[in-house]
Design a protein around this motif. Structure first.
Motif, PDB file in Angstrom:
ATOM      1  N   PHE A  66     -10.165  60.769  24.995  1.00 52.86           N
ATOM      2  CA  PHE A  66     -10.928  61.161  23.821  1.00 52.86           C
ATOM      3  C   PHE A  66     -11.678  62.448  24.132  1.00 52.86           C
ATOM      4  CE2 PHE A  66     -10.612  56.538  23.641  1.00 52.86           C
ATOM      5  CZ  PHE A  66     -10.244  56.313  22.323  1.00 52.86           C
ATOM      6  N   TRP A  71      -7.934  62.415  19.964  1.00 54.22           N
ATOM      7  CA  TRP A  71      -7.503  61.395  20.908  1.00 54.22           C
ATOM      8  C   TRP A  71      -6.004  61.537  21.183  1.00 54.22           C
ATOM      9  CZ3 TRP A  71      -4.000  57.372  19.737  1.00 54.22           C
ATOM     10  CH2 TRP A  71      -3.606  57.303  18.393  1.00 54.22           C
ATOM     11  N   ARG A  92      -6.850  62.547  15.262  1.00 52.71           N
ATOM     12  CA  ARG A  92      -8.309  62.671  15.197  1.00 52.71           C
ATOM     13  C   ARG A  92      -8.917  61.272  15.125  1.00 52.71           C
ATOM     14  NH1 ARG A  92      -7.192  67.257  10.866  1.00 52.71           N
ATOM     15  NH2 ARG A  92      -6.451  65.429   9.773  1.00 52.71           N
ATOM     16  N   TYR A  93     -10.237  61.207  15.336  1.00 50.54           N
ATOM     17  CA  TYR A  93     -10.911  59.918  15.240  1.00 50.54           C
ATOM     18  C   TYR A  93     -12.367  60.097  14.825  1.00 50.54           C
ATOM     19  CZ  TYR A  93     -13.483  60.652  19.629  1.00 50.54           C
ATOM     20  OH  TYR A  93     -14.327  61.133  20.598  1.00 50.54           O
ATOM     21  N   LEU A 100     -14.022  52.284  15.677  1.00 54.07           N
ATOM     22  CA  LEU A 100     -13.289  53.497  16.003  1.00 54.07           C
ATOM     23  C   LEU A 100     -12.186  53.598  14.962  1.00 54.07           C
ATOM     24  CD1 LEU A 100     -12.267  55.785  17.898  1.00 54.07           C
ATOM     25  CD2 LEU A 100     -11.093  53.993  19.196  1.00 54.07           C
ATOM     26  N   THR A 101     -12.161  54.688  14.220  1.00 51.77           N
ATOM     27  CA  THR A 101     -11.110  54.874  13.223  1.00 51.77           C
ATOM     28  C   THR A 101     -10.162  55.953  13.718  1.00 51.77           C
ATOM     29  OG1 THR A 101     -12.573  54.173  11.436  1.00 51.77           O
ATOM     30  CG2 THR A 101     -10.583  55.381  10.811  1.00 51.77           C
ATOM     31  N   PHE A 102      -8.969  55.520  14.100  1.00 55.01           N
ATOM     32  CA  PHE A 102      -7.926  56.443  14.528  1.00 55.01           C
ATOM     33  C   PHE A 102      -7.272  57.056  13.296  1.00 55.01           C
ATOM     34  CE2 PHE A 102      -7.752  53.340  18.101  1.00 55.01           C
ATOM     35  CZ  PHE A 102      -7.894  54.217  19.169  1.00 55.01           C
ATOM     36  N   GLU A 103      -7.056  58.349  13.309  1.00 58.03           N
ATOM     37  CA  GLU A 103      -6.180  58.985  12.338  1.00 58.03           C
ATOM     38  C   GLU A 103      -4.903  59.326  13.111  1.00 58.03           C
ATOM     39  OE1 GLU A 103      -5.749  62.593   9.131  1.00 58.03           O
ATOM     40  OE2 GLU A 103      -7.128  62.856  10.814  1.00 58.03           O
ATOM     41  N   HIS A 104      -3.788  58.771  12.664  1.00 56.59           N
ATOM     42  CA  HIS A 104      -2.508  58.925  13.364  1.00 56.59           C
ATOM     43  C   HIS A 104      -1.771  60.142  12.836  1.00 56.59           C
ATOM     44  CE1 HIS A 104      -2.525  55.065  15.537  1.00 56.59           C
ATOM     45  NE2 HIS A 104      -3.305  54.692  14.543  1.00 56.59           N
TER      46      HIS A 104
END
Length: 162
Positions: A66, A71, A92-93, A100-104
Protein backbone atom coordinates in the motif's frame (compact mmCIF):
# COMPACT_ATOMS: atom_id res chain seq x y z
CA UNK A 1 9.79 -23.38 -19.97
CA UNK A 2 7.01 -25.85 -19.16
CA UNK A 3 7.66 -25.58 -15.41
CA UNK A 4 7.60 -21.78 -15.56
CA UNK A 5 4.35 -21.75 -17.52
CA UNK A 6 2.79 -24.24 -15.12
CA UNK A 7 3.81 -22.11 -12.14
CA UNK A 8 2.39 -18.96 -13.76
CA UNK A 9 -0.89 -20.69 -14.61
CA UNK A 10 -1.19 -22.22 -11.13
CA UNK A 11 -0.39 -18.90 -9.54
CA UNK A 12 -2.90 -17.07 -11.64
CA UNK A 13 -5.67 -19.43 -10.52
CA UNK A 14 -5.74 -17.96 -7.04
CA UNK A 15 -6.39 -14.48 -8.35
CA UNK A 16 -9.47 -15.66 -10.21
CA UNK A 17 -11.02 -17.01 -7.03
CA UNK A 18 -10.05 -13.91 -5.12
CA UNK A 19 -11.62 -11.50 -7.58
CA UNK A 20 -14.44 -13.67 -8.91
CA UNK A 21 -16.99 -11.90 -6.74
CA UNK A 22 -15.92 -8.31 -7.38
CA UNK A 23 -17.59 -7.85 -10.77
CA UNK A 24 -20.86 -6.95 -9.07
CA UNK A 25 -19.38 -4.21 -6.90
CA UNK A 26 -20.36 -0.73 -8.15
CA UNK A 27 -17.93 1.73 -9.64
CA UNK A 28 -17.27 4.82 -7.51
CA UNK A 29 -19.33 7.94 -8.24
CA UNK A 30 -17.67 10.47 -10.53
CA UNK A 31 -15.41 12.83 -8.64
CA UNK A 32 -15.03 10.50 -5.64
CA UNK A 33 -11.63 10.86 -3.96
CA UNK A 34 -9.89 7.57 -3.37
CA UNK A 35 -7.08 8.93 -1.16
CA UNK A 36 -6.76 6.99 2.10
CA UNK A 37 -7.88 8.58 5.36
CA UNK A 38 -5.29 6.70 7.41
CA UNK A 39 -1.75 5.49 6.80
CA UNK A 40 -1.88 2.41 9.03
CA UNK A 41 -1.79 0.16 5.95
CA UNK A 42 1.06 1.86 4.11
CA UNK A 43 4.05 -0.34 3.44
CA UNK A 44 4.71 -3.93 2.43
CA UNK A 45 3.09 -7.01 3.95
CA UNK A 46 4.03 -10.68 3.41
CA UNK A 47 1.09 -12.98 2.68
CA UNK A 48 0.66 -15.67 5.33
CA UNK A 49 -2.63 -17.61 5.20
CA UNK A 50 -5.85 -17.77 3.16
CA UNK A 51 -8.82 -18.87 5.31
CA UNK A 52 -12.04 -19.89 3.62
CA UNK A 53 -15.41 -19.16 5.19
CA UNK A 54 -16.14 -22.89 4.91
CA UNK A 55 -13.13 -23.80 7.08
CA UNK A 56 -10.16 -24.85 4.91
CA UNK A 57 -6.92 -22.94 5.52
CA UNK A 58 -4.15 -22.61 2.96
CA UNK A 59 -0.64 -21.20 3.24
CA UNK A 60 0.00 -18.22 0.95
CA UNK A 61 3.18 -16.71 -0.46
CA UNK A 62 3.42 -13.23 -1.87
CA UNK A 63 3.12 -9.57 -0.99
CA UNK A 64 0.57 -6.79 -0.76
CA UNK A 65 1.79 -3.20 -0.83
CA UNK A 66 0.00 0.00 0.00
CA UNK A 67 1.24 3.47 -0.90
CA UNK A 68 -0.65 6.72 -0.60
CA UNK A 69 -3.97 5.66 -2.12
CA UNK A 70 -2.59 2.86 -4.33
CA UNK A 71 -2.32 -0.90 -3.75
CA UNK A 72 -0.76 -3.89 -5.52
CA UNK A 73 -0.84 -7.58 -4.62
CA UNK A 74 0.81 -10.72 -5.95
CA UNK A 75 0.11 -13.94 -4.10
CA UNK A 76 0.05 -17.71 -4.54
CA UNK A 77 -2.14 -20.13 -2.60
CA UNK A 78 0.04 -23.14 -1.90
CA UNK A 79 -0.53 -26.87 -1.67
CA UNK A 80 2.67 -27.97 0.05
CA UNK A 81 5.47 -26.42 -2.01
CA UNK A 82 3.31 -26.14 -5.14
CA UNK A 83 1.35 -23.01 -6.06
CA UNK A 84 -2.21 -23.99 -7.02
CA UNK A 85 -3.80 -20.57 -7.42
CA UNK A 86 -2.42 -17.13 -8.11
CA UNK A 87 -3.45 -13.53 -8.34
CA UNK A 88 -1.87 -10.25 -9.29
CA UNK A 89 -4.00 -7.12 -9.04
CA UNK A 90 -4.10 -3.53 -7.95
CA UNK A 91 -5.69 -0.12 -8.11
CA UNK A 92 -6.67 2.60 -5.68
CA UNK A 93 -8.07 2.32 -2.16
CA UNK A 94 -9.63 4.20 0.72
CA UNK A 95 -9.34 3.25 4.37
CA UNK A 96 -11.37 4.75 7.23
CA UNK A 97 -9.68 2.77 10.01
CA UNK A 98 -12.14 -0.15 9.82
CA UNK A 99 -13.13 -0.65 6.19
CA UNK A 100 -10.65 -0.88 3.37
CA UNK A 101 -12.32 -0.27 0.02
CA UNK A 102 -10.33 -1.67 -2.87
CA UNK A 103 -10.92 -0.21 -6.31
CA UNK A 104 -9.96 -2.93 -8.80
CA UNK A 105 -8.28 -1.44 -11.86
CA UNK A 106 -6.29 -4.44 -13.05
CA UNK A 107 -5.95 -8.12 -12.29
CA UNK A 108 -4.68 -11.44 -13.60
CA UNK A 109 -5.75 -14.72 -12.00
CA UNK A 110 -6.11 -18.44 -12.47
CA UNK A 111 -6.67 -21.37 -10.10
CA UNK A 112 -6.59 -25.13 -9.95
CA UNK A 113 -9.01 -27.04 -7.76
CA UNK A 114 -7.96 -27.42 -4.14
CA UNK A 115 -9.72 -28.02 -0.80
CA UNK A 116 -12.68 -25.67 -0.65
CA UNK A 117 -11.89 -23.92 -3.96
CA UNK A 118 -13.15 -24.90 -7.41
CA UNK A 119 -11.00 -24.38 -10.49
CA UNK A 120 -11.19 -20.92 -12.00
CA UNK A 121 -10.19 -19.99 -15.53
CA UNK A 122 -7.57 -17.47 -16.53
CA UNK A 123 -9.00 -13.97 -16.07
CA UNK A 124 -7.47 -10.64 -17.09
CA UNK A 125 -8.80 -7.12 -16.66
CA UNK A 126 -7.15 -3.74 -17.25
CA UNK A 127 -9.11 -0.55 -16.66
CA UNK A 128 -7.99 3.05 -17.06
CA UNK A 129 -11.07 4.62 -15.46
CA UNK A 130 -13.25 3.70 -12.53
CA UNK A 131 -13.18 0.09 -11.38
CA UNK A 132 -15.47 -1.99 -9.18
CA UNK A 133 -15.23 -1.38 -5.45
CA UNK A 134 -14.74 -4.11 -2.84
CA UNK A 135 -15.41 -3.04 0.77
CA UNK A 136 -13.24 -5.23 2.98
CA UNK A 137 -13.00 -5.49 6.76
CA UNK A 138 -9.59 -4.92 8.31
CA UNK A 139 -8.02 -6.10 11.54
CA UNK A 140 -4.56 -4.74 12.39
CA UNK A 141 -2.76 -6.05 15.46
CA UNK A 142 0.78 -4.67 15.58
CA UNK A 143 2.55 -6.09 12.54
CA UNK A 144 -0.29 -8.45 11.65
CA UNK A 145 -2.99 -7.61 9.09
CA UNK A 146 -6.14 -9.60 8.35
CA UNK A 147 -8.38 -8.74 5.41
CA UNK A 148 -12.00 -9.88 5.81
CA UNK A 149 -13.50 -10.18 2.31
CA UNK A 150 -17.24 -9.85 1.50
CA UNK A 151 -17.23 -13.58 0.56
CA UNK A 152 -16.51 -14.49 4.20
CA UNK A 153 -12.97 -15.60 3.29
CA UNK A 154 -9.98 -13.85 4.84
CA UNK A 155 -6.27 -13.49 4.26
CA UNK A 156 -3.57 -12.73 6.80
CA UNK A 157 -0.32 -10.82 6.28
CA UNK A 158 2.75 -9.85 8.32
CA UNK A 159 4.33 -6.39 7.94
CA UNK A 160 7.77 -6.51 6.35
CA UNK A 161 8.29 -2.82 5.57
CA UNK A 162 6.77 0.56 6.30
Amino acid sequence: MYASSTTLVGSSLCLAAFVAGIATFPSPPAGTSLAPQADALEGAWAAHEYILATGPRHPVRGRIMFTSGEWQVLFFVMDGDEPKRGSGEGGRYTFDGETLTFEHLHHLSIGRTMAGLPASPLAMTAREGDGPLEPTGVEIDGDELRLLFPSGNSMSFIRIGG
